[in-house]
Design a protein around this motif. Structure first.
Motif, mmCIF file in Angstrom:
data_model
loop_
_atom_site.group_PDB
_atom_site.id
_atom_site.type_symbol
_atom_site.label_atom_id
_atom_site.label_comp_id
_atom_site.label_asym_id
_atom_site.label_seq_id
_atom_site.Cartn_x
_atom_site.Cartn_y
_atom_site.Cartn_z
ATOM 1 N N TRP A 84 37.275 3.828 82.426
ATOM 2 C CA TRP A 84 36.435 2.642 82.245
ATOM 3 C C TRP A 84 37.249 1.629 81.447
ATOM 4 O O TRP A 84 37.511 1.836 80.268
ATOM 5 N N MET A 85 37.659 0.575 82.097
ATOM 6 C CA MET A 85 38.499 -0.419 81.423
ATOM 7 C C MET A 85 37.699 -1.709 81.284
ATOM 8 O O MET A 85 37.957 -2.696 81.970
ATOM 9 N N GLY A 86 36.719 -1.688 80.407
ATOM 10 C CA GLY A 86 35.857 -2.850 80.220
ATOM 11 C C GLY A 86 36.329 -3.754 79.096
ATOM 12 O O GLY A 86 35.728 -4.804 78.835
ATOM 13 N N ALA A 89 26.392 9.946 69.877
ATOM 14 C CA ALA A 89 27.343 9.762 68.775
ATOM 15 C C ALA A 89 28.602 9.052 69.270
ATOM 16 O O ALA A 89 29.092 8.108 68.642
ATOM 17 N N LEU A 90 29.113 9.489 70.404
ATOM 18 C CA LEU A 90 30.359 8.888 70.893
ATOM 19 C C LEU A 90 30.129 7.492 71.442
ATOM 20 O O LEU A 90 30.964 6.603 71.262
ATOM 21 N N ASP A 91 29.005 7.284 72.084
ATOM 22 C CA ASP A 91 28.701 5.931 72.550
ATOM 23 C C ASP A 91 28.604 4.984 71.346
ATOM 24 O O ASP A 91 29.129 3.866 71.372
ATOM 25 N N ARG A 92 27.957 5.448 70.301
ATOM 26 C CA ARG A 92 27.838 4.651 69.069
ATOM 27 C C ARG A 92 29.215 4.393 68.451
ATOM 28 O O ARG A 92 29.532 3.279 68.043
ATOM 29 N N PHE A 93 30.033 5.441 68.405
ATOM 30 C CA PHE A 93 31.389 5.315 67.856
ATOM 31 C C PHE A 93 32.183 4.256 68.638
ATOM 32 O O PHE A 93 32.884 3.416 68.061
ATOM 33 N N ILE A 94 32.052 4.278 69.945
ATOM 34 C CA ILE A 94 32.773 3.309 70.788
ATOM 35 C C ILE A 94 32.239 1.895 70.552
ATOM 36 O O ILE A 94 33.005 0.948 70.383
ATOM 37 N N THR A 97 27.292 6.366 80.619
ATOM 38 C CA THR A 97 26.613 5.370 79.787
ATOM 39 C C THR A 97 27.457 4.103 79.630
ATOM 40 O O THR A 97 26.947 2.985 79.748
ATOM 41 N N LEU A 98 28.751 4.280 79.363
ATOM 42 C CA LEU A 98 29.630 3.107 79.186
ATOM 43 C C LEU A 98 29.588 2.213 80.419
ATOM 44 O O LEU A 98 29.488 0.985 80.319
ATOM 45 N N ALA A 143 30.122 -1.545 79.013
ATOM 46 C CA ALA A 143 30.722 -1.590 77.671
ATOM 47 C C ALA A 143 32.036 -2.369 77.672
ATOM 48 O O ALA A 143 32.841 -2.244 78.598
ATOM 49 N N LYS A 144 32.244 -3.139 76.612
ATOM 50 C CA LYS A 144 33.484 -3.905 76.485
ATOM 51 C C LYS A 144 34.519 -3.066 75.746
ATOM 52 O O LYS A 144 34.942 -3.387 74.638
ATOM 53 N N ALA A 145 34.910 -1.978 76.370
ATOM 54 C CA ALA A 145 35.859 -1.058 75.740
ATOM 55 C C ALA A 145 36.692 -0.379 76.810
ATOM 56 O O ALA A 145 36.254 -0.260 77.954
ATOM 57 N N ASN A 146 37.899 0.053 76.420
ATOM 58 C CA ASN A 146 38.743 0.832 77.322
ATOM 59 C C ASN A 146 38.660 2.300 76.922
ATOM 60 O O ASN A 146 39.061 2.672 75.814
ATOM 61 N N VAL A 147 38.144 3.100 77.817
ATOM 62 C CA VAL A 147 37.985 4.526 77.523
ATOM 63 C C VAL A 147 38.367 5.328 78.758
ATOM 64 O O VAL A 147 37.942 5.003 79.873
ATOM 65 N N VAL A 148 39.182 6.380 78.557
ATOM 66 C CA VAL A 148 39.467 7.292 79.667
ATOM 67 C C VAL A 148 38.876 8.648 79.329
ATOM 68 O O VAL A 148 39.029 9.150 78.214
ATOM 69 N N GLY A 149 38.188 9.229 80.290
ATOM 70 C CA GLY A 149 37.613 10.558 80.120
ATOM 71 C C GLY A 149 38.368 11.529 81.004
ATOM 72 O O GLY A 149 38.545 11.269 82.195
ATOM 73 N N LEU A 150 38.831 12.628 80.424
ATOM 74 C CA LEU A 150 39.579 13.612 81.210
ATOM 75 C C LEU A 150 38.963 14.986 80.996
ATOM 76 O O LEU A 150 38.726 15.390 79.855
ATOM 77 N N VAL A 151 38.700 15.686 82.085
ATOM 78 C CA VAL A 151 38.103 17.010 81.955
ATOM 79 C C VAL A 151 38.892 18.036 82.760
ATOM 80 O O VAL A 151 39.360 17.763 83.872
#
Ligand code: BES
Ligand code: MN
Ligand code: ZN
Length: 487
Positions: free
Chosen positions: A238-240, A476-481, A288-289, A294-302
Protein backbone atom coordinates in the motif's frame (compact mmCIF):
# COMPACT_ATOMS: atom_id res chain seq x y z
CA UNK A 1 -16.88 -13.87 5.23
CA UNK A 2 -18.25 -11.90 8.12
CA UNK A 3 -19.39 -8.41 7.14
CA UNK A 4 -19.49 -5.71 9.80
CA UNK A 5 -22.94 -4.29 10.53
CA UNK A 6 -23.84 -1.28 8.42
CA UNK A 7 -23.46 1.78 10.61
CA UNK A 8 -25.26 5.12 10.40
CA UNK A 9 -25.24 8.24 12.51
CA UNK A 10 -27.77 10.99 12.75
CA UNK A 11 -29.06 13.67 15.05
CA UNK A 12 -31.20 12.68 18.01
CA UNK A 13 -34.78 12.09 16.98
CA UNK A 14 -36.92 11.62 20.09
CA UNK A 15 -40.02 10.99 18.03
CA UNK A 16 -38.46 7.98 16.33
CA UNK A 17 -37.81 6.24 19.65
CA UNK A 18 -41.35 4.94 20.05
CA UNK A 19 -41.28 2.95 16.85
CA UNK A 20 -37.69 1.73 16.30
CA UNK A 21 -37.41 -2.05 16.40
CA UNK A 22 -34.75 -4.32 17.82
CA UNK A 23 -32.64 -3.05 20.71
CA UNK A 24 -32.51 0.53 21.95
CA UNK A 25 -29.76 1.64 24.34
CA UNK A 26 -30.04 4.83 26.39
CA UNK A 27 -27.43 6.34 28.69
CA UNK A 28 -28.00 7.45 32.26
CA UNK A 29 -25.26 9.14 34.28
CA UNK A 30 -24.08 7.56 37.54
CA UNK A 31 -25.97 10.30 39.39
CA UNK A 32 -29.17 9.47 37.51
CA UNK A 33 -28.81 12.29 35.00
CA UNK A 34 -30.73 11.63 31.79
CA UNK A 35 -30.26 13.19 28.40
CA UNK A 36 -33.11 14.02 26.09
CA UNK A 37 -33.35 10.52 24.60
CA UNK A 38 -33.23 8.70 27.94
CA UNK A 39 -35.95 11.01 29.20
CA UNK A 40 -38.03 10.20 26.17
CA UNK A 41 -37.60 6.45 26.69
CA UNK A 42 -38.53 6.92 30.34
CA UNK A 43 -41.66 8.75 29.35
CA UNK A 44 -42.67 6.19 26.72
CA UNK A 45 -42.25 3.37 29.20
CA UNK A 46 -44.07 5.32 31.91
CA UNK A 47 -41.08 5.56 34.20
CA UNK A 48 -39.38 2.18 33.65
CA UNK A 49 -35.97 3.80 33.17
CA UNK A 50 -36.28 5.66 36.46
CA UNK A 51 -37.43 2.55 38.26
CA UNK A 52 -34.40 0.67 36.92
CA UNK A 53 -31.99 3.39 37.99
CA UNK A 54 -33.64 3.67 41.38
CA UNK A 55 -32.97 0.03 42.18
CA UNK A 56 -30.22 -1.03 44.56
CA UNK A 57 -28.56 -3.10 41.82
CA UNK A 58 -28.09 0.07 39.73
CA UNK A 59 -26.25 1.78 42.57
CA UNK A 60 -23.92 -1.18 42.84
CA UNK A 61 -23.33 -1.44 39.09
CA UNK A 62 -20.03 -0.17 37.69
CA UNK A 63 -19.96 2.46 35.00
CA UNK A 64 -20.37 0.87 31.60
CA UNK A 65 -22.77 -1.79 32.91
CA UNK A 66 -26.09 -2.44 31.27
CA UNK A 67 -29.55 -3.19 32.68
CA UNK A 68 -31.77 -4.90 30.10
CA UNK A 69 -35.55 -4.40 30.06
CA UNK A 70 -37.36 -6.84 27.79
CA UNK A 71 -40.42 -5.97 25.72
CA UNK A 72 -40.70 -2.43 27.14
CA UNK A 73 -44.31 -1.25 27.14
CA UNK A 74 -44.87 1.84 25.03
CA UNK A 75 -41.99 1.10 22.67
CA UNK A 76 -41.68 -0.91 19.48
CA UNK A 77 -38.29 -2.25 20.59
CA UNK A 78 -37.80 -5.80 21.92
CA UNK A 79 -35.23 -4.63 24.37
CA UNK A 80 -34.39 -1.40 26.12
CA UNK A 81 -30.88 -1.23 27.54
CA UNK A 82 -30.32 1.26 30.32
CA UNK A 83 -26.60 1.97 30.42
CA UNK A 84 -24.75 3.55 33.32
CA UNK A 85 -22.29 6.00 31.80
CA UNK A 86 -21.17 9.55 32.42
CA UNK A 87 -21.19 11.50 29.19
CA UNK A 88 -17.65 12.73 29.87
CA UNK A 89 -16.24 9.20 30.30
CA UNK A 90 -12.89 8.49 28.69
CA UNK A 91 -12.46 6.79 25.32
CA UNK A 92 -11.60 3.41 26.80
CA UNK A 93 -14.70 3.26 28.97
CA UNK A 94 -16.89 4.50 26.13
CA UNK A 95 -15.55 1.74 23.85
CA UNK A 96 -15.98 -0.96 26.50
CA UNK A 97 -19.52 0.27 27.10
CA UNK A 98 -20.23 -0.12 23.39
CA UNK A 99 -19.02 -3.71 23.75
CA UNK A 100 -21.26 -4.29 26.79
CA UNK A 101 -24.25 -2.95 24.87
CA UNK A 102 -23.59 -5.21 21.89
CA UNK A 103 -23.28 -8.21 24.22
CA UNK A 104 -26.67 -7.51 25.76
CA UNK A 105 -28.36 -6.61 22.49
CA UNK A 106 -30.14 -9.05 20.22
CA UNK A 107 -28.77 -9.53 16.74
CA UNK A 108 -31.45 -7.36 15.11
CA UNK A 109 -31.20 -3.60 14.68
CA UNK A 110 -29.37 -1.73 17.40
CA UNK A 111 -30.06 1.93 18.11
CA UNK A 112 -27.50 3.68 20.29
CA UNK A 113 -28.85 6.85 21.88
CA UNK A 114 -25.55 8.54 22.61
CA UNK A 115 -26.65 12.19 22.52
CA UNK A 116 -23.87 14.33 23.93
CA UNK A 117 -21.55 11.48 24.91
CA UNK A 118 -18.00 12.82 24.52
CA UNK A 119 -16.54 9.65 22.98
CA UNK A 120 -19.54 8.62 20.92
CA UNK A 121 -17.29 7.29 18.15
CA UNK A 122 -15.59 4.91 20.57
CA UNK A 123 -18.91 3.60 21.86
CA UNK A 124 -19.98 2.93 18.28
CA UNK A 125 -16.68 1.22 17.53
CA UNK A 126 -17.03 -1.04 20.57
CA UNK A 127 -20.52 -2.10 19.53
CA UNK A 128 -19.42 -2.63 15.94
CA UNK A 129 -16.42 -4.78 16.91
CA UNK A 130 -18.36 -6.93 19.38
CA UNK A 131 -21.10 -7.65 16.87
CA UNK A 132 -19.19 -10.48 15.20
CA UNK A 133 -20.23 -14.08 14.79
CA UNK A 134 -18.20 -16.60 12.79
CA UNK A 135 -20.65 -18.84 10.93
CA UNK A 136 -18.77 -19.84 7.76
CA UNK A 137 -18.88 -23.54 8.63
CA UNK A 138 -22.43 -23.64 10.05
CA UNK A 139 -24.74 -25.48 7.69
CA UNK A 140 -27.78 -23.45 8.77
CA UNK A 141 -27.95 -19.89 9.90
CA UNK A 142 -29.46 -19.75 13.38
CA UNK A 143 -31.17 -16.79 14.99
CA UNK A 144 -32.25 -13.48 13.56
CA UNK A 145 -30.62 -11.78 10.64
CA UNK A 146 -27.92 -9.40 11.84
CA UNK A 147 -29.21 -5.84 11.81
CA UNK A 148 -27.83 -2.36 11.42
CA UNK A 149 -26.27 -0.13 14.01
CA UNK A 150 -27.74 3.35 14.18
CA UNK A 151 -26.35 5.99 16.49
CA UNK A 152 -28.08 9.20 17.48
CA UNK A 153 -25.43 11.73 18.41
CA UNK A 154 -25.50 15.47 18.98
CA UNK A 155 -22.79 16.16 16.40
CA UNK A 156 -23.09 13.55 13.64
CA UNK A 157 -20.51 15.33 11.47
CA UNK A 158 -17.80 14.57 13.99
CA UNK A 159 -18.12 10.81 13.52
CA UNK A 160 -16.40 9.49 10.41
CA UNK A 161 -18.39 6.31 9.75
CA UNK A 162 -16.34 5.29 6.71
CA UNK A 163 -13.19 5.08 8.87
CA UNK A 164 -15.08 3.03 11.46
CA UNK A 165 -16.23 0.68 8.74
CA UNK A 166 -12.69 0.38 7.35
CA UNK A 167 -11.39 -0.56 10.79
CA UNK A 168 -14.11 -3.12 11.39
CA UNK A 169 -13.53 -4.62 7.94
CA UNK A 170 -9.83 -5.12 8.75
CA UNK A 171 -10.54 -6.58 12.19
CA UNK A 172 -13.23 -8.93 10.85
CA UNK A 173 -11.02 -10.06 7.97
CA UNK A 174 -8.32 -10.91 10.50
CA UNK A 175 -10.75 -12.80 12.74
CA UNK A 176 -12.28 -14.74 9.85
CA UNK A 177 -8.83 -15.91 8.76
CA UNK A 178 -7.88 -16.96 12.29
CA UNK A 179 -11.18 -18.74 12.91
CA UNK A 180 -11.09 -20.66 9.63
CA UNK A 181 -10.17 -24.35 9.97
CA UNK A 182 -6.95 -25.57 8.35
CA UNK A 183 -8.69 -27.73 5.75
CA UNK A 184 -10.51 -24.61 4.55
CA UNK A 185 -7.68 -22.13 4.89
CA UNK A 186 -4.78 -23.89 3.19
CA UNK A 187 -1.72 -22.02 2.00
CA UNK A 188 -3.39 -21.91 -1.43
CA UNK A 189 -6.83 -20.65 -0.40
CA UNK A 190 -5.15 -18.21 2.00
CA UNK A 191 -3.07 -16.75 -0.82
CA UNK A 192 -6.24 -16.45 -2.91
CA UNK A 193 -8.01 -14.52 -0.16
CA UNK A 194 -5.05 -12.16 0.04
CA UNK A 195 -4.89 -11.79 -3.70
CA UNK A 196 -8.55 -10.70 -3.60
CA UNK A 197 -7.50 -7.66 -1.54
CA UNK A 198 -6.30 -6.13 -4.78
CA UNK A 199 -9.93 -5.12 -5.36
CA UNK A 200 -9.38 -2.51 -2.63
CA UNK A 201 -6.34 -1.09 -4.39
CA UNK A 202 -3.57 -3.10 -2.73
CA UNK A 203 -0.82 -4.47 -4.94
CA UNK A 204 -0.56 -8.17 -4.11
CA UNK A 205 2.17 -10.54 -5.24
CA UNK A 206 2.40 -14.26 -4.47
CA UNK A 207 5.86 -15.83 -4.45
CA UNK A 208 5.66 -19.56 -5.15
CA UNK A 209 8.09 -22.27 -4.03
CA UNK A 210 10.33 -22.10 -7.11
CA UNK A 211 10.90 -18.43 -6.50
CA UNK A 212 11.47 -18.96 -2.78
CA UNK A 213 14.10 -21.57 -3.65
CA UNK A 214 15.82 -19.11 -6.01
CA UNK A 215 15.83 -16.56 -3.25
CA UNK A 216 17.45 -19.09 -0.94
CA UNK A 217 14.71 -19.25 1.67
CA UNK A 218 15.94 -22.58 3.02
CA UNK A 219 14.58 -22.01 6.51
CA UNK A 220 11.00 -21.25 5.47
CA UNK A 221 10.98 -24.01 2.85
CA UNK A 222 12.22 -26.59 5.38
CA UNK A 223 9.18 -25.96 7.58
CA UNK A 224 6.75 -26.49 4.71
CA UNK A 225 8.48 -29.42 3.03
CA UNK A 226 6.55 -32.08 4.96
CA UNK A 227 3.21 -30.77 3.80
CA UNK A 228 1.21 -31.42 0.65
CA UNK A 229 0.37 -27.71 0.63
CA UNK A 230 2.95 -25.57 -1.15
CA UNK A 231 4.72 -22.87 0.84
CA UNK A 232 4.16 -19.30 -0.28
CA UNK A 233 5.14 -15.76 0.57
CA UNK A 234 2.55 -13.10 -0.12
CA UNK A 235 3.53 -9.44 -0.44
CA UNK A 236 0.84 -6.76 -0.07
CA UNK A 237 1.79 -3.20 -0.92
CA UNK A 238 0.00 0.00 0.00
CA UNK A 239 1.83 3.08 -1.21
CA UNK A 240 -0.53 5.86 -0.18
CA UNK A 241 2.19 8.16 1.13
CA UNK A 242 4.97 10.15 -0.51
CA UNK A 243 8.35 8.81 -1.58
CA UNK A 244 9.49 7.86 1.93
CA UNK A 245 10.65 4.33 2.76
CA UNK A 246 7.78 2.06 3.75
CA UNK A 247 7.03 0.47 7.08
CA UNK A 248 7.24 -3.33 6.81
CA UNK A 249 4.77 -5.60 8.58
CA UNK A 250 5.77 -9.26 8.62
CA UNK A 251 3.50 -12.08 9.75
CA UNK A 252 3.84 -15.74 10.67
CA UNK A 253 1.33 -17.69 8.61
CA UNK A 254 1.56 -21.30 9.74
CA UNK A 255 -1.85 -22.51 8.59
CA UNK A 256 -1.53 -25.53 10.87
CA UNK A 257 1.20 -26.39 13.34
CA UNK A 258 1.34 -30.08 14.26
CA UNK A 259 4.85 -29.53 15.57
CA UNK A 260 6.17 -31.64 12.68
CA UNK A 261 8.40 -34.59 13.62
CA UNK A 262 8.65 -33.04 17.10
CA UNK A 263 4.92 -33.72 17.17
CA UNK A 264 2.72 -31.82 19.60
CA UNK A 265 0.55 -33.77 22.05
CA UNK A 266 -2.96 -34.47 20.75
CA UNK A 267 -4.88 -32.59 23.43
CA UNK A 268 -5.55 -29.08 22.23
CA UNK A 269 -3.75 -29.53 18.93
CA UNK A 270 -6.88 -28.30 17.13
CA UNK A 271 -6.06 -24.81 18.44
CA UNK A 272 -3.10 -24.69 16.08
CA UNK A 273 -5.40 -23.59 13.26
CA UNK A 274 -4.74 -20.14 14.71
CA UNK A 275 -0.99 -20.35 14.13
CA UNK A 276 -1.35 -18.00 11.19
CA UNK A 277 -2.58 -15.27 13.55
CA UNK A 278 0.35 -12.93 12.95
CA UNK A 279 -0.15 -12.99 9.21
CA UNK A 280 -3.88 -12.38 9.69
CA UNK A 281 -3.16 -9.20 11.65
CA UNK A 282 -0.91 -8.02 8.82
CA UNK A 283 -3.65 -8.81 6.28
CA UNK A 284 -6.27 -7.04 8.40
CA UNK A 285 -4.18 -3.90 8.75
CA UNK A 286 -3.47 -3.82 5.02
CA UNK A 287 -7.17 -4.11 4.27
CA UNK A 288 -8.01 -1.27 6.65
CA UNK A 289 -5.27 0.97 5.21
CA UNK A 290 -6.61 0.44 1.71
CA UNK A 291 -10.24 0.93 2.68
CA UNK A 292 -9.57 4.18 4.50
CA UNK A 293 -7.15 5.32 1.83
CA UNK A 294 -4.31 5.85 4.31
CA UNK A 295 -1.62 8.38 3.45
CA UNK A 296 1.20 6.02 4.33
CA UNK A 297 3.59 3.58 2.67
CA UNK A 298 3.27 0.13 4.19
CA UNK A 299 4.27 -3.29 2.90
CA UNK A 300 2.79 -6.42 4.42
CA UNK A 301 4.63 -9.70 3.97
CA UNK A 302 3.42 -13.08 5.16
CA UNK A 303 5.01 -16.52 5.07
CA UNK A 304 2.37 -19.19 4.48
CA UNK A 305 3.38 -22.76 5.34
CA UNK A 306 2.01 -25.85 6.99
CA UNK A 307 4.10 -27.71 9.57
CA UNK A 308 3.41 -31.44 9.09
CA UNK A 309 5.18 -34.71 9.91
CA UNK A 310 5.74 -36.90 6.84
CA UNK A 311 8.41 -38.81 4.97
CA UNK A 312 9.53 -35.55 3.47
CA UNK A 313 9.40 -33.50 6.65
CA UNK A 314 12.44 -31.75 8.07
CA UNK A 315 13.85 -33.37 11.19
CA UNK A 316 15.49 -32.47 14.47
CA UNK A 317 19.22 -32.31 13.82
CA UNK A 318 18.88 -30.99 10.28
CA UNK A 319 20.91 -27.93 9.39
CA UNK A 320 19.18 -25.50 7.04
CA UNK A 321 20.49 -22.38 5.35
CA UNK A 322 18.52 -19.15 5.58
CA UNK A 323 18.22 -16.52 2.88
CA UNK A 324 20.60 -14.35 4.89
CA UNK A 325 23.16 -17.16 4.68
CA UNK A 326 23.20 -18.09 8.35
CA UNK A 327 23.02 -21.82 8.96
CA UNK A 328 20.50 -23.03 11.51
CA UNK A 329 20.57 -26.28 13.46
CA UNK A 330 17.02 -27.51 13.94
CA UNK A 331 16.73 -28.80 17.50
CA UNK A 332 12.96 -28.93 17.52
CA UNK A 333 10.76 -28.86 14.43
CA UNK A 334 8.01 -27.28 16.56
CA UNK A 335 10.04 -24.07 16.80
CA UNK A 336 9.08 -23.42 13.17
CA UNK A 337 7.65 -19.91 13.27
CA UNK A 338 11.03 -18.28 13.77
CA UNK A 339 12.40 -20.15 10.73
CA UNK A 340 9.59 -18.79 8.58
CA UNK A 341 9.97 -15.25 9.91
CA UNK A 342 13.76 -15.24 9.54
CA UNK A 343 13.50 -15.59 5.77
CA UNK A 344 10.51 -13.28 5.28
CA UNK A 345 12.08 -10.57 7.45
CA UNK A 346 15.32 -10.81 5.51
CA UNK A 347 13.48 -10.63 2.22
CA UNK A 348 11.49 -7.60 3.46
CA UNK A 349 14.67 -5.70 4.31
CA UNK A 350 16.53 -6.66 1.14
CA UNK A 351 13.61 -5.75 -1.09
CA UNK A 352 12.12 -2.65 0.53
CA UNK A 353 14.78 -1.09 2.83
CA UNK A 354 11.94 -0.30 5.26
CA UNK A 355 12.13 2.56 7.73
CA UNK A 356 10.95 0.17 10.40
CA UNK A 357 9.82 -3.43 10.66
CA UNK A 358 7.20 -4.99 12.89
CA UNK A 359 6.74 -8.73 12.93
CA UNK A 360 3.75 -10.46 14.48
CA UNK A 361 3.56 -14.12 15.36
CA UNK A 362 1.91 -16.71 17.55
CA UNK A 363 5.46 -17.67 18.34
CA UNK A 364 5.76 -19.14 21.82
CA UNK A 365 3.71 -20.89 24.48
CA UNK A 366 6.07 -19.16 26.92
CA UNK A 367 4.47 -15.77 26.32
CA UNK A 368 1.20 -17.23 27.64
CA UNK A 369 2.98 -18.36 30.79
CA UNK A 370 4.47 -14.90 31.22
CA UNK A 371 1.62 -12.61 30.26
CA UNK A 372 -1.47 -14.80 29.98
CA UNK A 373 -4.16 -13.89 27.49
CA UNK A 374 -4.35 -10.19 28.32
CA UNK A 375 -1.14 -8.78 26.86
CA UNK A 376 0.95 -9.45 23.80
CA UNK A 377 4.73 -9.51 24.37
CA UNK A 378 6.77 -6.84 22.57
CA UNK A 379 10.52 -6.99 22.09
CA UNK A 380 12.48 -4.34 20.25
CA UNK A 381 15.89 -2.93 19.39
CA UNK A 382 14.61 0.68 19.51
CA UNK A 383 13.04 2.38 22.56
CA UNK A 384 11.34 5.17 20.63
CA UNK A 385 9.86 2.79 18.09
CA UNK A 386 8.43 0.37 20.64
CA UNK A 387 7.17 3.20 22.84
CA UNK A 388 5.10 4.50 19.92
CA UNK A 389 3.64 1.04 19.36
CA UNK A 390 2.87 0.58 23.06
CA UNK A 391 1.20 3.98 23.11
CA UNK A 392 -0.96 3.13 20.10
CA UNK A 393 -1.96 -0.19 21.65
CA UNK A 394 -2.83 1.61 24.89
CA UNK A 395 -4.98 4.13 23.06
CA UNK A 396 -6.89 1.32 21.37
CA UNK A 397 -7.26 -0.71 24.56
CA UNK A 398 -5.19 -3.62 23.26
CA UNK A 399 -2.94 -5.08 25.97
CA UNK A 400 0.77 -4.96 25.22
CA UNK A 401 3.83 -5.33 27.43
CA UNK A 402 7.52 -5.03 26.63
CA UNK A 403 10.03 -7.76 27.48
CA UNK A 404 13.82 -7.36 27.33
CA UNK A 405 16.36 -8.59 24.81
CA UNK A 406 20.01 -9.20 25.62
CA UNK A 407 23.22 -10.97 24.65
CA UNK A 408 22.96 -13.49 27.48
CA UNK A 409 19.67 -14.65 26.00
CA UNK A 410 21.13 -14.75 22.50
CA UNK A 411 23.94 -16.93 23.82
CA UNK A 412 21.41 -19.62 24.72
CA UNK A 413 21.08 -20.17 20.96
CA UNK A 414 24.73 -21.11 20.31
CA UNK A 415 25.07 -24.25 18.21
CA UNK A 416 27.99 -26.66 18.15
CA UNK A 417 27.70 -27.36 14.44
CA UNK A 418 25.88 -24.41 12.84
CA UNK A 419 25.72 -20.62 13.22
CA UNK A 420 22.72 -20.81 15.50
CA UNK A 421 20.14 -23.31 16.74
CA UNK A 422 16.43 -22.81 16.67
CA UNK A 423 15.71 -23.25 20.37
CA UNK A 424 17.40 -21.91 23.46
CA UNK A 425 15.92 -24.16 26.13
CA UNK A 426 12.96 -23.55 28.41
CA UNK A 427 14.08 -20.45 30.33
CA UNK A 428 12.88 -17.19 28.76
CA UNK A 429 11.41 -18.95 25.73
CA UNK A 430 9.78 -15.80 24.37
CA UNK A 431 12.98 -13.80 24.65
CA UNK A 432 15.26 -16.40 23.08
CA UNK A 433 12.77 -16.73 20.21
CA UNK A 434 13.00 -12.96 19.72
CA UNK A 435 16.80 -13.10 19.93
CA UNK A 436 16.71 -15.68 17.16
CA UNK A 437 14.76 -13.21 15.01
CA UNK A 438 17.07 -10.39 16.06
CA UNK A 439 19.90 -12.04 14.05
CA UNK A 440 17.83 -11.43 10.93
CA UNK A 441 17.37 -7.71 11.59
CA UNK A 442 19.89 -5.56 9.76
CA UNK A 443 21.98 -3.02 11.62
CA UNK A 444 20.02 0.23 11.59
CA UNK A 445 16.55 -1.25 11.00
CA UNK A 446 14.15 -0.25 13.75
CA UNK A 447 12.37 -3.46 14.66
CA UNK A 448 9.70 -4.70 16.99
CA UNK A 449 8.64 -8.31 17.44
CA UNK A 450 5.14 -8.92 18.77
CA UNK A 451 4.35 -12.35 20.19
CA UNK A 452 0.58 -12.73 20.04
CA UNK A 453 0.32 -16.43 21.00
CA UNK A 454 -1.75 -15.51 24.07
CA UNK A 455 -4.04 -12.90 22.57
CA UNK A 456 -4.80 -13.91 18.97
CA UNK A 457 -7.54 -16.34 19.91
CA UNK A 458 -9.05 -17.08 23.31
CA UNK A 459 -11.41 -19.64 24.77
CA UNK A 460 -13.33 -16.84 26.53
CA UNK A 461 -14.76 -13.54 25.34
CA UNK A 462 -11.90 -11.11 24.81
CA UNK A 463 -12.46 -7.37 25.42
CA UNK A 464 -13.84 -6.70 21.93
CA UNK A 465 -14.78 -10.09 20.51
CA UNK A 466 -16.67 -13.25 21.40
CA UNK A 467 -14.62 -16.41 22.04
CA UNK A 468 -12.24 -17.35 19.25
CA UNK A 469 -10.23 -14.92 17.18
CA UNK A 470 -9.86 -11.47 18.75
CA UNK A 471 -8.33 -9.46 15.93
CA UNK A 472 -5.82 -8.16 18.48
CA UNK A 473 -3.37 -5.74 16.89
CA UNK A 474 -5.23 -4.56 13.82
CA UNK A 475 -6.37 -1.41 15.60
CA UNK A 476 -3.08 -0.88 17.45
CA UNK A 477 -1.09 -1.00 14.23
CA UNK A 478 -3.55 1.08 12.28
CA UNK A 479 -3.34 3.67 15.06
CA UNK A 480 0.46 3.46 15.08
CA UNK A 481 0.52 4.09 11.32
CA UNK A 482 -1.93 6.99 11.63
CA UNK A 483 0.12 8.57 14.42
CA UNK A 484 3.64 8.04 13.08
CA UNK A 485 3.50 7.61 9.30
CA UNK A 486 0.71 9.94 8.21
CA UNK A 487 1.01 13.72 8.13
N1 BES B 1 2.74 -22.08 17.42
C1 BES B 1 3.50 -22.43 18.56
C2 BES B 1 3.32 -21.45 19.71
C3 BES B 1 1.95 -21.39 20.32
C4 BES B 1 1.66 -22.09 21.46
C5 BES B 1 1.00 -20.56 19.80
C6 BES B 1 0.41 -22.00 22.04
C7 BES B 1 -0.26 -20.48 20.37
C8 BES B 1 -0.55 -21.19 21.50
C9 BES B 1 4.97 -22.45 18.19
O1 BES B 1 5.27 -22.82 16.89
C10 BES B 1 5.60 -23.48 19.08
O2 BES B 1 5.29 -24.61 18.94
N2 BES B 1 6.49 -23.03 19.94
C11 BES B 1 7.16 -23.89 20.83
C12 BES B 1 8.62 -23.54 20.82
C13 BES B 1 9.49 -24.52 21.53
C14 BES B 1 9.55 -25.82 20.77
C15 BES B 1 10.87 -23.94 21.68
C16 BES B 1 6.58 -23.67 22.22
O3 BES B 1 6.27 -22.54 22.55
O4 BES B 1 6.42 -24.66 22.94
MN1 MN C 1 5.39 -24.90 16.64
ZN1 ZN D 1 3.82 -22.46 15.50
Amino acid sequence: MTAPAPIRVFEPDADALATVEGTVAVLVGPDGEMGMLAKRANKLTRGAVERATGAESWKKADEGEVVALSWPTGMGADRLLVVKLDRKSDADLARKTGVAIARSAGSGNLTLCLGRLKHAREAMLGALLRRYDYTDQKSKADGEKAGEITAMVAKPDEVETSDLAALAEGVFFCRDLVNAPANVLTTTTYAERLQALSEHGLEVEVLEEDRLRELGMGALLAVGQGSESPSKVVVMKWMGGGDEAPLALVGKGVVFDTGGISLKPGAGMEDMTMDMGGSAVVAGVMKTLAMRNAKANVVGLVGLVENMPSGRAYRPGDVVTSMKGDTIEVINTDAEGRLVLADVMWYAQETFQPSGMIDLATLTGAVIIGLGHHNAGLLSNDDGFVDDILKAAGTEGEGAWRLPLGKDYADQLKSRIADVKNVGGRPAGTITAAEFLHRFVKEGTRWCHIDIAGVASTSFDSPYAPKGASGWGVRALDRFIRDTCEG
